[in-house]
Design a protein around this motif. Structure first.
Motif, PDB file in Angstrom:
ATOM      1  N   THR A 115       8.223  12.587 -18.116  1.00 17.91           N
ATOM      2  CA  THR A 115       7.135  13.385 -17.541  1.00 17.91           C
ATOM      3  C   THR A 115       7.461  14.866 -17.478  1.00 17.91           C
ATOM      4  O   THR A 115       6.620  15.669 -17.133  1.00 17.91           O
ATOM      5  N   GLU A 117       9.988  16.307 -15.388  1.00 21.20           N
ATOM      6  CA  GLU A 117      11.037  16.315 -14.372  1.00 21.20           C
ATOM      7  C   GLU A 117      11.543  14.919 -14.034  1.00 21.20           C
ATOM      8  O   GLU A 117      12.487  14.774 -13.263  1.00 21.20           O
ATOM      9  N   THR A 118      10.936  13.878 -14.593  1.00 23.45           N
ATOM     10  CA  THR A 118      11.402  12.519 -14.363  1.00 23.45           C
ATOM     11  C   THR A 118      11.456  11.757 -15.683  1.00 23.45           C
ATOM     12  O   THR A 118      10.788  12.114 -16.652  1.00 23.45           O
ATOM     13  N   ALA A 149      20.982  12.955 -13.537  1.00 23.86           N
ATOM     14  CA  ALA A 149      20.207  12.399 -12.429  1.00 23.86           C
ATOM     15  C   ALA A 149      20.347  13.292 -11.199  1.00 23.86           C
ATOM     16  O   ALA A 149      21.452  13.672 -10.813  1.00 23.86           O
ATOM     17  N   LEU A 150      19.211  13.612 -10.570  1.00 18.65           N
ATOM     18  CA  LEU A 150      19.199  14.446  -9.376  1.00 18.65           C
ATOM     19  C   LEU A 150      18.939  13.636  -8.117  1.00 18.65           C
ATOM     20  O   LEU A 150      18.826  14.198  -7.025  1.00 18.65           O
ATOM     21  N   GLU A 151      18.857  12.323  -8.280  1.00 20.08           N
ATOM     22  CA  GLU A 151      18.702  11.414  -7.147  1.00 20.08           C
ATOM     23  C   GLU A 151      19.268  10.058  -7.540  1.00 20.08           C
ATOM     24  O   GLU A 151      19.438   9.761  -8.723  1.00 20.08           O
ATOM     25  N   SER A 163      11.350   5.348 -12.267  1.00 21.74           N
ATOM     26  CA  SER A 163      11.307   6.807 -12.229  1.00 21.74           C
ATOM     27  C   SER A 163      12.566   7.341 -11.563  1.00 21.74           C
ATOM     28  O   SER A 163      12.986   6.827 -10.524  1.00 21.74           O
ATOM     29  N   VAL A 164      13.169   8.348 -12.161  1.00 26.12           N
ATOM     30  CA  VAL A 164      14.299   9.051 -11.557  1.00 26.12           C
ATOM     31  C   VAL A 164      14.167  10.526 -11.911  1.00 26.12           C
ATOM     32  O   VAL A 164      13.868  10.887 -13.054  1.00 26.12           O
ATOM     33  N   THR A 165      14.348  11.379 -10.926  1.00 30.14           N
ATOM     34  CA  THR A 165      14.250  12.821 -11.140  1.00 30.14           C
ATOM     35  C   THR A 165      15.498  13.325 -11.836  1.00 30.14           C
ATOM     36  O   THR A 165      16.622  12.964 -11.456  1.00 30.14           O
ATOM     37  N   VAL A 166      15.306  14.138 -12.865  1.00 30.82           N
ATOM     38  CA  VAL A 166      16.427  14.608 -13.671  1.00 30.82           C
ATOM     39  C   VAL A 166      16.307  16.115 -13.911  1.00 30.82           C
ATOM     40  O   VAL A 166      15.273  16.730 -13.693  1.00 30.82           O
ATOM     41  N   GLY A 167      17.390  16.704 -14.369  1.00 27.80           N
ATOM     42  CA  GLY A 167      17.396  18.089 -14.802  1.00 27.80           C
ATOM     43  C   GLY A 167      18.264  18.212 -16.044  1.00 27.80           C
ATOM     44  O   GLY A 167      19.203  17.424 -16.223  1.00 27.80           O
ATOM     45  N   TRP A 169      14.420  20.148 -16.999  1.00 28.72           N
ATOM     46  CA  TRP A 169      13.102  19.689 -17.441  1.00 28.72           C
ATOM     47  C   TRP A 169      13.139  19.407 -18.933  1.00 28.72           C
ATOM     48  O   TRP A 169      13.799  20.102 -19.698  1.00 28.72           O
TER      49      TRP A 169
END
Length: 215
Positions: A115, A117-118, A149-151, A163-167, A169
């Protein structure tokens, strides 16, 4: 024997006494009418950068590293390598024992959605635990994406992380599912010309810098 690219590091388990592997978020700073300052990260605009110094090398291993660096031809054409964080090759929750904790698992999985950011993943072992700081790399838009992974996230009984938030983008629009890995995750990198530092004298380290290339 013909050298193929992208090349892996000349040693399977790279040992570094100094390493900086990070990306600088690229984007635009703006100010609202009320005076608040905001930052919008530019999707797909951030590149990973590597600066590392190996442990002291004997003459034989120095020769291996120097020949490897020279083979990259300054990063010209297709002369890239599989750049990764040598300090974080394995999932944090398991280390190298991930291969025995989940028999038959090699780290290979799939990214099923992006997406920006995820991301979503499939093909993981049931209950697989992803920790903040874990890396995931996957084939994307003709190149190789690398995210952190940011979480924390945990795969369900079907091996899916929805879903996992990543960096950083990532650009959207690629083909899914995309082949991915959570072990020795990497991106395409090219050496920074003139960054090689090292002497062929007894036990001595070598240093160099590199930057991600998207294709």
């Amino acid at each position: 024997m013909t050298i193929s690219y992208p090349r892996d590091f000349p040693e399977a388990d790279v040992k570094a006494v100094q390493c900086n592997f990070d990306y600088v978020p690229l984007g635009e700073v703006s100010r609202t009418a009320a005076g608040a300052v905001t930052f919008q990260e530019r999707m797909g605009g951030s590149l990973w950068q590597l600066s590392m110094t190996t442990v002291p090398l004997n003459e034989t291993n120095y020769g291996k590293w120097h020949a490897w660096f020279l083979s990259l031809r300054g990063g010209s054409g297709s002369h890239s390598f599989m750049g990764r964080d040598p300090r974080r090759c394995w999932p944090i929750a398991y280390g190298s024992s991930v291969l025995t904790t989940f028999p038959g698992f090699t780290g290979a999985c799939t990214v099923t959605a992006v997406t920006g950011e995820t991301i979503a993943l499939g093909g993981l072992p049931a209950g697989y635990q992803m920790r903040v700081g874990d890396y995931v790399s996957f084939n994307w838009l003709g190149g190789r994406a690398l995210v952190k992974a940011l979480e924390d996230a945990t795969a369900n009984g079907s091996g899916v992380i929805s879903s996992v938030t990543v960096g950083p983008w990532q650009r959207t629009g690629g083909t899914v599912p995309a082949s991915a890995t959570v072990v020795k995750a990497w991106c395409l990198m090219r050496p920074v010309p003139g960054s090689w530092r090292g002497e062929r004298a007894g036990l001595a380290p070598v240093s160099f810098d590199a930057i991600q290339t998207l294709v």
